[in-house]
Scaffold this motif. Structure first.
Motif, PDB file in Angstrom:
ATOM      1  N   LEU A 155       1.213  -1.145  -0.445  1.00 38.74           N
ATOM      2  CA  LEU A 155      -0.162   0.074   0.095  1.00 38.74           C
ATOM      3  C   LEU A 155       0.551   0.986  -0.090  1.00 38.74           C
ATOM      4  O   LEU A 155       0.461   2.446  -0.844  1.00 38.74           O
ATOM      5  N   HIS A 156       2.037   1.648   1.319  1.00 42.43           N
ATOM      6  CA  HIS A 156       3.144   2.695   1.109  1.00 42.43           C
ATOM      7  C   HIS A 156       3.331   2.352  -0.712  1.00 42.43           C
ATOM      8  O   HIS A 156       3.790   3.848  -0.850  1.00 42.43           O
ATOM      9  N   ALA A 157       3.858   1.784  -0.878  1.00 41.23           N
ATOM     10  CA  ALA A 157       4.450   1.715  -2.583  1.00 41.23           C
ATOM     11  C   ALA A 157       3.685   2.254  -2.986  1.00 41.23           C
ATOM     12  O   ALA A 157       4.408   2.938  -4.248  1.00 41.23           O
ATOM     13  N   GLN A 158       2.522   2.111  -3.295  1.00 41.41           N
ATOM     14  CA  GLN A 158       1.337   2.447  -4.254  1.00 41.41           C
ATOM     15  C   GLN A 158       0.944   3.673  -3.756  1.00 41.41           C
ATOM     16  O   GLN A 158       0.128   4.874  -4.524  1.00 41.41           O
ATOM     17  N   GLY A 159       1.541   5.083  -2.673  1.00 40.56           N
ATOM     18  CA  GLY A 159       1.096   6.200  -2.176  1.00 40.56           C
ATOM     19  C   GLY A 159       0.018   6.367  -1.791  1.00 40.56           C
ATOM     20  O   GLY A 159      -0.960   7.046  -1.526  1.00 40.56           O
ATOM     21  N   ARG A 160      -0.295   5.023  -0.810  1.00 38.38           N
ATOM     22  CA  ARG A 160      -1.468   5.082  -0.308  1.00 38.38           C
ATOM     23  C   ARG A 160      -0.845   5.483   1.626  1.00 38.38           C
ATOM     24  O   ARG A 160      -1.380   4.401   2.087  1.00 38.38           O
ATOM     25  N   SER A 161      -1.163   6.512   1.063  1.00 38.58           N
ATOM     26  CA  SER A 161       0.303   6.106   3.163  1.00 38.58           C
ATOM     27  C   SER A 161      -1.191   5.664   4.061  1.00 38.58           C
ATOM     28  O   SER A 161      -0.738   5.605   5.111  1.00 38.58           O
ATOM     29  N   LEU A 162      -1.960   7.101   4.154  1.00 33.87           N
ATOM     30  CA  LEU A 162      -3.470   6.322   4.990  1.00 33.87           C
ATOM     31  C   LEU A 162      -3.903   4.867   4.993  1.00 33.87           C
ATOM     32  O   LEU A 162      -3.546   4.369   6.014  1.00 33.87           O
ATOM     33  N   GLU A 163      -3.923   3.841   4.079  1.00 32.17           N
ATOM     34  CA  GLU A 163      -4.254   3.170   4.364  1.00 32.17           C
ATOM     35  C   GLU A 163      -2.619   2.486   4.750  1.00 32.17           C
ATOM     36  O   GLU A 163      -3.226   1.413   4.763  1.00 32.17           O
ATOM     37  N   ALA A 164      -1.546   2.081   4.273  1.00 36.09           N
ATOM     38  CA  ALA A 164      -0.347   1.897   4.543  1.00 36.09           C
ATOM     39  C   ALA A 164       0.042   2.067   6.349  1.00 36.09           C
ATOM     40  O   ALA A 164      -0.084   1.273   7.451  1.00 36.09           O
ATOM     41  N   VAL A 165      -0.729   3.433   6.620  1.00 37.55           N
ATOM     42  CA  VAL A 165      -0.606   3.087   8.197  1.00 37.55           C
ATOM     43  C   VAL A 165      -1.152   2.376   8.990  1.00 37.55           C
ATOM     44  O   VAL A 165      -1.200   1.777   9.858  1.00 37.55           O
ATOM     45  N   ALA A 166      -2.487   2.308   8.736  1.00 35.05           N
ATOM     46  CA  ALA A 166      -3.633   1.387   8.703  1.00 35.05           C
ATOM     47  C   ALA A 166      -3.168   0.091   9.093  1.00 35.05           C
ATOM     48  O   ALA A 166      -3.251  -0.969  10.422  1.00 35.05           O
ATOM     49  N   ALA A 167      -2.581  -0.010   7.963  1.00 31.55           N
ATOM     50  CA  ALA A 167      -1.728  -1.815   8.264  1.00 31.55           C
ATOM     51  C   ALA A 167      -0.583  -1.657   9.306  1.00 31.55           C
ATOM     52  O   ALA A 167      -0.374  -2.811   9.644  1.00 31.55           O
ATOM     53  N   TYR A 168      -0.013  -0.529   9.087  1.00 31.04           N
ATOM     54  CA  TYR A 168       1.321  -1.291  10.198  1.00 31.04           C
ATOM     55  C   TYR A 168       0.860  -0.635  11.329  1.00 31.04           C
ATOM     56  O   TYR A 168       1.752  -1.449  11.917  1.00 31.04           O
ATOM     57  N   ARG A 169      -0.380  -0.254  11.745  1.00 26.66           N
ATOM     58  CA  ARG A 169      -0.456  -0.537  13.190  1.00 26.66           C
ATOM     59  C   ARG A 169      -1.693  -1.940  13.449  1.00 26.66           C
ATOM     60  O   ARG A 169      -0.981  -2.257  14.585  1.00 26.66           O
ATOM     61  N   GLU A 170      -2.138  -2.208  12.613  1.00 30.63           N
ATOM     62  CA  GLU A 170      -2.610  -3.402  12.990  1.00 30.63           C
ATOM     63  C   GLU A 170      -1.767  -4.096  12.649  1.00 30.63           C
ATOM     64  O   GLU A 170      -1.407  -5.611  13.968  1.00 30.63           O
TER      65      GLU A 170
END
Length: 591
Positions: A155-170
């Motif tokens: 997700l982060h590599a695609q530029g979807r930072s907010l979704e990536a943040v949520a997945a890192y928190r999970e």
């Protein structure tokens, strides 16, 4: 093979497994070689020997043995997964993907094969497929730590930072001590304007309290120092073809060897030509890749390093846990990361007053901020840079804006502002260049975001980029005006654009990563291109686009302007850095 032979073979395999558990690999290998020579060989013997060959870097031999395993046991998913890994090492990516896919066809719940296939797809810039594969795996195994972490990276590599943040928190919910997830989360927080400066600092302090940054035992590290020159150690994973190398190379080259002895500690997995170049610019080179943190700390302390400088912060491949062992009396972070490390063991961070104005920034750092007099960095332009040409508007008849920044920086907020610029400058176009744009799903998402802002797809050109440095820089010949990203400004991309004669309009914000553009542009005499509001950003773009004669003059004089700037004054900036380092060393020696 008779029943008796089979029984003897199984007994031998049990003995081999015992040898492996005891770490007696050479004897185990010899036994396996004997078993593999039998006709027909035992599939498990072929598989185990293949694993050992793979661990030794003998990918072709491993692949051959795994093919034999599968000829005997076609449904062996472990062998298929291992074959995919061996073929990946050999660069046979389509065959590797087929092996992983077959393993998943037989066993959809085989998480390791799923992750390996997703990583292969990510490497091939097929992000949409990788994401779908990982999400399917999470549906099958909702509590999978590795699937969740790898989804966050995709997700982060695609530029979807907010979704990536949520997945890192999970990921961190599943494993609070997951170091890579913790650090990737910190980095991802900088890309979106939705996270405040104080929230980001609080996350850094939380990370610093986590177990990976609190060594189980601290060593009493002897630090011999023969006197004489101050010993400075630079530690980085980016002593290779990487943006950081463009900023540290001129400093290594200009250091005063009468006063300073320079050590480089390289955490580089795959050295390249840049690695060898940098190796020749220091007094002592140390390879610490694969070395345990406490051993790396002991090595640094044993070298008698006076000042140890981190060049990575919380970025990929960093060795911040080494600093937690306190291998040097003075520890500093610089260049590679736009923020505090949060570590109490990191004493200072080097910056400048434009990127980090005195005041609030001092209170939002665990380090003392050391501000160099002019610029926090100096730049080394690539030797492969092509010659300057007139701006493309001269032949196109319209203005082309451009951004070659990391796609993670191109947030919906950035696209909304750039769309206002395109509406303000009639018939203008935008060239957006980034590797993930090779993926059709990523391209579609970006174009949809522009369309939501009323910008037709025909005005946006998406380019996945070029491999070579010269080919990459040549693309600036297609751009009239650069548009900076926010709140995470460009650094290397801004320097490259200016070197190629492209003015960059930047929006300054409330943190280092949002003021890098202000520092770079001001130090190049281009403070007028630094704006303080979105309205001013749009107006500046309109003004610059309107004056095409000035665009031609700007491009013609671009390199001479940069050569006169502090940004290319490697000797001057290095002397300023050395003054600071000498003061730090003297201060540390006072009782």
């Amino acid at each position: 093979m008779t029943t008796q032979d089979s029984a003897q073979g199984q007994a031998q395999l049990k003995y081999v497994e015992l040898l492996l558990r005891k770490g007696m690999q050479e004897e185990a290998r010899a036994r396996l070689e004997e078993l593999v020579r039998q006709e027909p060989p035992l599939p498990t013997a072929c598989y185990l020997l293949a694993v050992l060959k793979g661990e030794d870097g003998q990918a072709q031999e491993a692949a051959d043995l795994l093919a034999r395993t599968l000829s005997l046991e076609p449904g062996n998913t472990k062998a298929l997964n291992a074959l995919g890994g061996a073929l990946s090492q050999l660069g046979q990516l389509e065959r590797a993907a087929a092996a992983f896919t077959e393993a998943l066809r037989i066993d959809p719940g085989f998480g390791e094969a799923r992750i390996n296939l997703a990583l292969l797809l990510k490497q091939a810039l097929r992000f949409t497929e990788a994401e779908a594969l990982l999400r399917e795996g999470i549906q099958l195994d909702p509590g999978s730590l590795r699937l969740t972490y790898n989804l966050a990276n995709v997700l982060h590599a695609q530029g979807r930072s907010l979704e990536a943040v949520a997945a890192y928190r999970e990921t961190l919910r599943l494993d609070p001590d997951h170091l890579d997830a913790r650090q990737n989360l910190l980095f991802a927080l900088h890309y979106s304007p939705q996270f405040t400066r104080r929230e980001i600092y609080a996350e850094h302090l939380t990370a610093a309290r986590s177990r990976p940054f609190r060594p189980d035992h601290r060593q009493d590290l002897p630090r011999p120092h023969p006197g004489g020159r101050i010993r400075v150690g630079y530690l980085s994973p980016d002593f290779r073809g990487h943006a950081v190398a463009s900023f540290i190379e001129p400093v290594l080259e200009q250091h005063d060897r009468d006063r300073f002895e320079i050590f480089c500690y390289a955490n580089v997995a795959t050295p390249d030509a840049t690695t060898h170049l940098l190796q020749g610019l220091c007094d002592q080179w140390r390879d610490i890749h694969g070395m345990a943190d406490h051993n790396a700390a002991a090595l640094i302390a044993g070298d008698g390093i006076d000042i140890l400088i981190d060049l990575a912060g919380h970025t990929s491949g960093n060795r911040l846990p080494v600093f937690c062992h306190r291998p040097a009396p003075v520890q500093v972070t610089w260049i590679g990361y736009p923020d505090s490390t949060g570590l109490k063991e990191m004493d200072y961070r080097i910056t400048d007053a434009l990127a980090d104005p005195p005041g609030v920034d001092d209170r939002l750092h665990s380090e003392w901020l050391l501000r160099l007099p002019r610029t926090f960095c100096c730049y080394h332009p690539p030797a492969e840079a092509p010659e300057l040409v007139p701006p493309p508007c001269s032949r196109n008849g319209y203005i082309t804006f451009g951004s070659f920044n990391n796609l993670a920086k191109v947030t919906p907020e950035v696209i909304a502002l750039w769309s206002r610029v395109l509406h303000a400058v009639r018939d203008s176009r935008l060239l957006l260049k980034a590797k993930p744009l090779a993926d059709q799903g990523v391209r579609r998402r970006i174009l949809d975001l522009f369309q939501e802002q009323g910008v037709a797809p025909g005005r946006i050109e998406l380019d996945q980029g070029q491999r070579g440095t010269r080919e990459h820089l040549e693309q600036y010949q297609r751009v009239d005006i650069g548009l900076d990203t926010f709140p995470y400004n460009g650094t290397t991309t801004t320097c490259e654009a200016l070197w190629m004669g492209v003015p960059v309009i930047s929006l300054s914000g409330d943190r280092h990563c949002a003021r890098t553009g202000a520092s770079l542009l001001t130090n190049c005499g281009l403070a007028d291109l630094v704006t303080r509001s979105e309205a001013a950003f749009v107006e500046m773009a309109r003004q610059v686009a309107r004056d095409r004669e000035t665009l031609r003059e700007f491009r013609a004089g671009a390199r001479e302007r940069m050569r006169r700037s502090p940004l290319l004054d490697a000797a001057g900036v290095t002397r300023e850095l050395e003054t600071v380092l000498a003061e730090l060393w003297e201060t540390s020696r006072r009782p």
